[in-house]
Design a protein around this motif. Structure first.
Motif, PDB file in Angstrom:
ATOM      1  N   GLN A 119     -11.249 -78.930  33.230  1.00 37.45           N
ATOM      2  CA  GLN A 119     -10.117 -79.441  32.453  1.00 37.45           C
ATOM      3  C   GLN A 119      -8.982 -78.422  32.384  1.00 37.45           C
ATOM      4  O   GLN A 119      -7.806 -78.773  32.554  1.00 37.45           O
ATOM      5  CB  GLN A 119     -10.584 -79.810  31.048  1.00 37.45           C
ATOM      6  CG  GLN A 119     -11.515 -81.016  31.004  1.00 37.45           C
ATOM      7  CD  GLN A 119     -12.066 -81.263  29.614  1.00 37.45           C
ATOM      8  OE1 GLN A 119     -11.762 -80.542  28.666  1.00 37.45           O
ATOM      9  NE2 GLN A 119     -12.891 -82.293  29.483  1.00 37.45           N
ATOM     10  N   ASP A 137      -5.188 -78.788  34.153  1.00 40.08           N
ATOM     11  CA  ASP A 137      -3.989 -78.612  33.327  1.00 40.08           C
ATOM     12  C   ASP A 137      -3.064 -77.548  33.900  1.00 40.08           C
ATOM     13  O   ASP A 137      -1.839 -77.697  33.885  1.00 40.08           O
ATOM     14  CB  ASP A 137      -4.378 -78.221  31.892  1.00 40.08           C
ATOM     15  CG  ASP A 137      -4.975 -79.372  31.121  1.00 40.08           C
ATOM     16  OD1 ASP A 137      -4.845 -80.527  31.571  1.00 40.08           O
ATOM     17  OD2 ASP A 137      -5.602 -79.120  30.072  1.00 40.08           O
ATOM     18  N   ARG A 138      -3.643 -76.451  34.413  1.00 40.24           N
ATOM     19  CA  ARG A 138      -2.844 -75.308  34.875  1.00 40.24           C
ATOM     20  C   ARG A 138      -2.317 -75.492  36.289  1.00 40.24           C
ATOM     21  O   ARG A 138      -1.160 -75.216  36.589  1.00 40.24           O
ATOM     22  CB  ARG A 138      -3.689 -74.028  34.805  1.00 40.24           C
ATOM     23  CG  ARG A 138      -2.995 -72.778  35.334  1.00 40.24           C
ATOM     24  CD  ARG A 138      -2.119 -72.164  34.262  1.00 40.24           C
ATOM     25  NE  ARG A 138      -1.557 -70.917  34.743  1.00 40.24           N
ATOM     26  CZ  ARG A 138      -0.287 -70.757  35.059  1.00 40.24           C
ATOM     27  NH1 ARG A 138       0.563 -71.750  34.957  1.00 40.24           N
ATOM     28  NH2 ARG A 138       0.155 -69.591  35.463  1.00 40.24           N
TER      29      ARG A 138
END
Length: 348
Positions: A300, A304-305
Motif C-alpha cells: 500500500q 501510494d509513493r
C-alpha cells in the motif's frame, strides 16, 4: 532496417554528461548484441565544435542543417546554454523538421526547452530538471510540466529530468528496442547502480539537501533513517527527543514541510525501494527491515509513493537478477546505527 540512426543535438554550453550518457549507453548496447545496431551522431549548428558547460570542447560529427531523415531517434541535450539554444531559430527549426522524420523524439534536462520552443511538447506532459521546471512551465503554458519523475513518455516523445537521468532514459530505449537482457548487460557494463523506472522521483530524502539547521530535527531524521524497523510513532519520537508531540509536529512542518508520520512513511518506503533494487531479500524480509510489519502494508505504501506495487518495481529496477544478493545496507550508504541490522537479520 540495417541500423538505428540516432542524432544527438548539442550546442554551446550544453552539458557534457547529457550527451555522454546517451552516446555511451547506445554504443555499449552495440557491443552487447543490439541488432540492428545504433548509429549515433552528435551534431551541432554548422558542425562546429562546441564548448560544453564544463569548459571542455567537443567536436561535432555532422552539421545539424545537413541531417536528413528518416531517423530512429532524435535527442536534444540540455545544459546552461539551453535558453540561447531555445531562442536560436536555426536550431529550433531544424529540430522541428527532424522530429517529423523521427520515430522517437527526446530531450535531456533543459533540452525540453528546445523541444517546447519547437512546439513539440504542446498538449503533452513533460519533465525537466526540477530546478528549471517552474521556468519551463511559465515560458510554455501549453506544456504540462511534471517536475517529479526522472523521465516521462507521452506518445513518441520523451523528456528526461537531467544529467544522469539520461542514462535511465537511454537504458529504457535499449530495453524497448532490444529487450531486458541486453539492457541489463549494458547497465552492468556501465556499473550503474540501478536502472530506475521513469516514475521514480527525481529527488528523494537521501539525495536532497539536508532538511534544516535545526539540531533536533536533524537528530530525529538521522534516527529515523538509521532505524527504519524501530518504533517510530510520533509519540515515541517526541518522547525520545524530550518534547511534546505537538511541538515535534510543528518543527517538522516548519523545517520539512510534512508531519513526522509522513516523513517516517516516506523514509520506510524509500528504504524498501533500495532493498528491492539492490538485494534478493524476500518481500516479507524487506517489509520487516523497513518497519512495515506486513507485505500488504508495504504494498500500500509503495503504490501510494511510486504508483506501482513493490514486485513490479523490483522486476524493473533490480540489479541482482543475475547474481547473488547484495548485503543490505542503510539507504543513505551507512550501516544502521545500534543493533538494528542484527535484529533485522534475526527476523529475516
Amino acid at each position: 532496417m540495417s541500423e538505428r540512426r540516432v542524432i544527438v543535438v548539442g550546442y554551446d554550453a550544453a552539458e557534457l554528461l547529457d550527451i555522454a550518457c546517451v552516446t555511451t549507453t547506445l554504443v555499449m548496447a552495440n557491443t552487447q548484441g543490439a541488432a540492428p545496431p545504433y548509429h549515433v551522431r552528435m551534431v551541432t549548428p554548422g558542425g562546429h565544435p562546441i564548448v560544453c558547460g564544463t569548459g571542455l570542447t567537443l567536436q561535432a560529427q555532422e552539421a545539424l542543417e545537413r541531417v536528413t531523415g528518416p531517423l530512429d531517434t532524435l535527442i536534444v541535450s540540455g545544459g546552461i546554454g539551453h535558453r540561447a539554444a531555445a531562442g536560436n531559430r536555426l536550431i529550433v527549426a531544424h529540430v522541428r523538421r527532424l522530429a517529423r522524420e523521427s520515430r522517437r523524439v527526446a530531450s535531456v534536462c533543459t533540452g525540453a526547452d528546445v523541444l517546447a520552443s519547437a512546439g513539440l511538447l504542446d498538449g503533452r506532459r513533460a519533465t525537466t530538471h526540477w530546478q528549471w521546471a517552474d521556468a519551463l512551465a511559465a515560458r510554455h503554458p501549453g506544456v504540462t510540466v511534471d517536475p517529479g519523475p526522472i523521465f516521462v513518455r507521452d506518445g513518441n516523445t520523451y523528456t528526461a529530468a537531467g544529467v544522469t537521468s539520461a542514462l535511465d532514459l537511454t537504458l529504457s530505449f535499449v530495453e524497448d528496442d532490444h529487450g531486458a537482457e541486453v539492457a541489463r548487460k549494458v547497465a552492468q557494463h556501465l556499473v550503474t547502480y540501478l536502472q530506475r523506472p521513469g516514475n521514480q522521483a527525481q529527488m528523494s530524502m537521501y539525495t536532497a539537501t539536508p532538511p534544516s539547521d535545526n539540531a533536533l530535527v536533524r537528530q530525529i531524521v538521522d534516527h529515523v533513517t538509521g532505524n527504519l524497523d524501530a518504533d517510530l510513532a510520533s509519540s515515541t519520537l517526541a518522547a525520545g527527543a524530550g518534547v511534546s508531540e505537538r511541538h515535534l509536529t510543528r518543527l517538522f512542518l516548519r523545517h520539512l514541510g510534512q508531519t513526522p508520520a509522513r516523513f517516517v512513511r516516506r523514509a520506510r518506503t524509500e528504504g524498501a525501494a533500495h532493498l528491492l533494487a539492490s538485494t534478493s531479500l524476500p518481500m516479507s524480509a524487506v517489509a520487516n527491515r523497513c518497519g512495515f510489519g506486513t507485505t500488504e502494508t508495504l504494498r500500500q505504501a509503495f503504490v501510494d509513493r511510486y504508483g506501482i506495487p513493490p514486485s513490479r518495481y523490483r522486476s524493473t529496477a533490480s540489479t541482482t537478477r543475475s547474481g547473488p544478493a547484495v548485503p543490505a545496507r542503510h539507504p543513505g550508504g551507512q550501516e544502521p546505527s545500534g543493533d538494528v541490522s542484527s535484529r533485522a537479520s534475526r527476523r529475516a
